[in-house]
Design an enzyme around this catalytic site. Structure first.
Site: not given
Length: 456
Positions: A110-112, A114, A132, A137, A176, A229
């Site tokens: 999520a949120p999608g 990638k 997820e 989410r 991620d 991130c």
């Protein structure tokens, strides 16, 4: 600025060899949103869009947005021509480099952004496990998967630790990981807490656990992309260094085309910075698992054995409810109590879990079944629409804000704009009742869309 952030910036200056000016530029960038960016999807080419765009240098399908209005206010966005995401999030896609026939897992999807980027690269022989862990989410994730339109995935809601039982079946895995989110500070008020040492330590412990799980899903010779991130080395280079010390059959795989973004802390890992790269920031690395002589015994040849033909006995009789909407001839279909799912290629045997979700084609309200929004946007060889209702700019704006359309054909039709699908209409006496989900509607929409470029 908060002393916790100042302390972190001083630490980064020391580790990365910044000047005082660079440190101050970093702190200033934390307070400002990065420039908007988009990633093309659904086969859209740059030449087909009428917007001012500039290429993102590390990913060919991504572009910086140079229009005075937001990219999420256009009809092209609603039709799935592009996905709006920070340019930094495409670094993971560049590292993953999905191939058309691969079996891939996105473990924290999520949120999608990638997952939809991976689906955009998969061909008929490819397949994606979208996972997820956080149920709350799912809504945004499912909407973005619908807008992308490729029905070659299953969707699980699992802690990655429970997926380890699948075994090493994936050509590539994207992890991620949840992180402290230091690059997201300009979007939220918890910036200071993201830089707190306790937050970083807590996230790092979870990331180590997730990486240990993810690596067990990769077939011999396959690859794993780890991305975040956040800026903290404790969540980035340090995680990878510790992992490599524990797992000698894994190595970092550098990408020469990304050399300019290589981290000075660990060769073959890459960083994007908000004060340098026109992005919120990102970290990523590609890891490769050593191949072995018995790789074939681990996985066999599932591309040929598992992904052809049709499981006719698995087709739901409820597919008949869609006959008024079009012709659906899926390779695989299954259902829950409230939804029906269908893929245009067979699910690999290992991913044939009846409790998992997938490309939704119908949903139930009460005792009545209705075609799903994802079916209206579906782009695949197994789906043929019964009828469409082409809208002009004004009608499309009304539709995307939830209004009925007049005139409209009788029965079910897909509202299209410039031949791009937007969602369902249900026509009766020339009035098309709007079936666009509230979550897919645009609260703000560009009054007049620029005309599409004319093909030479």
């Amino acid at each position: 600025m908060d002393s916790t952030i100042q302390a972190a910036a001083d630490d980064y200056r020391r580790r990365f060899g910044w000047s005082a000016a660079e440190k101050n530029a970093f702190l200033k960038a934390l307070r400002s949103p990065p420039p908007p960016a988009i990633r093309l999807q659904r086969g859209t080419q740059r030449e087909q869009l009428p917007f001012k765009l500039a290429p993102v240098p590390w990913y060919t399908s991504a572009f910086y947005w140079h229009e005075p209005y937001r990219p999420g206010t256009t009809r092209h966005f609603a039709a799935g021509s592009y996905y709006v995401q920070d340019a930094g999030s495409t670094l993971a896609l560049a590292l993953l480099d999905p191939k058309p026939d691969e079996q891939i897992a996105d473990l924290c999807a999520a949120p999608g952004g990638k997952a939809t980027g991976i689906l955009d690269r998969l061909g008929p022989a490819g397949f994606l496990l979208v996972n997820e862990p956080i149920r709350g989410r799912l809504g945004a994730l499912q909407l973005n998967l619908a807008r992308q339109g490729t029905p070659r995935f299953v969707l699980s809601i699992s802690d990655p630790a429970t997926l380890v039982s699948l075994g090493p079946i994936f050509d590539a895995v994207l992890l991620d990981v949840p992180c402290s989110g230091q690059s997201l500070g300009n979007r939220q008020r918890r910036l200071a807490s993201a830089f707190a040492p306790s937050t970083v330590a807590h996230c790092a412990a979870r990331q180590k656990r997730l990486l240990r799980c993810a690596c067990r899903l990769v077939r011999p010779g396959g690859r794993l992309v780890y991305s975040t991130c956040t800026f903290a080395p404790e969540e980035n280079e340090n995680i990878i260094t510790a992992f490599l010390e524990e797992n000698t059959d894994w190595t970092v795989e550098p990408l020469p085309e990304l050399d300019r973004w290589e981290s000075p802390l660990l060769p073959g890992t890459y960083r994007l910075w908000p004060h340098v790269d026109q992005t919120a920031g990102a970290f990523g690395v590609r890891l490769r698992l050593q191949d072995t002589a018995n790789a074939g015994a681990v996985r066999g040849s599932p591309h040929e054995e598992l992904r052809c033909g049709s499981r006719s006995h698995r087709r739901s009789p409820l597919l008949s409810v869609l006959e008024a909407c079009g012709r659906l001839t899926p390779a695989d279909a299954w259902q829950s109590a409230t939804a029906m799912f269908a893929t245009d290629t067979l699910r690999p045997v290992e991913l044939d879990n009846p409790d998992w979700l997938g490309p939704e084609v119908a949903h139930r309200r009460g005792q009545t079944w209705f075609p799903s929004h994802a079916l209206a946007l579906r782009q695949s060889r197994d789906w043929q629409l019964a009828q469409i209702c082409e809208l002009d700019d004004t009608q499309a704006a009304c539709y995307l804000q939830g209004q009925p359309i007049t005139p409209a054909p009788e029965g079910w039709s897909v509202a299209t704009w410039r031949s791009r699908p937007l969602g369902w209409l249900k026509g009766s006496r020339s009035v098309g009742k709007n079936r666009l989900p509230k979550t897919a509607r645009l609260t703000e929409i560009l009054r007049q869309e620029p005309p599409d470029p004319v093909s030479p």
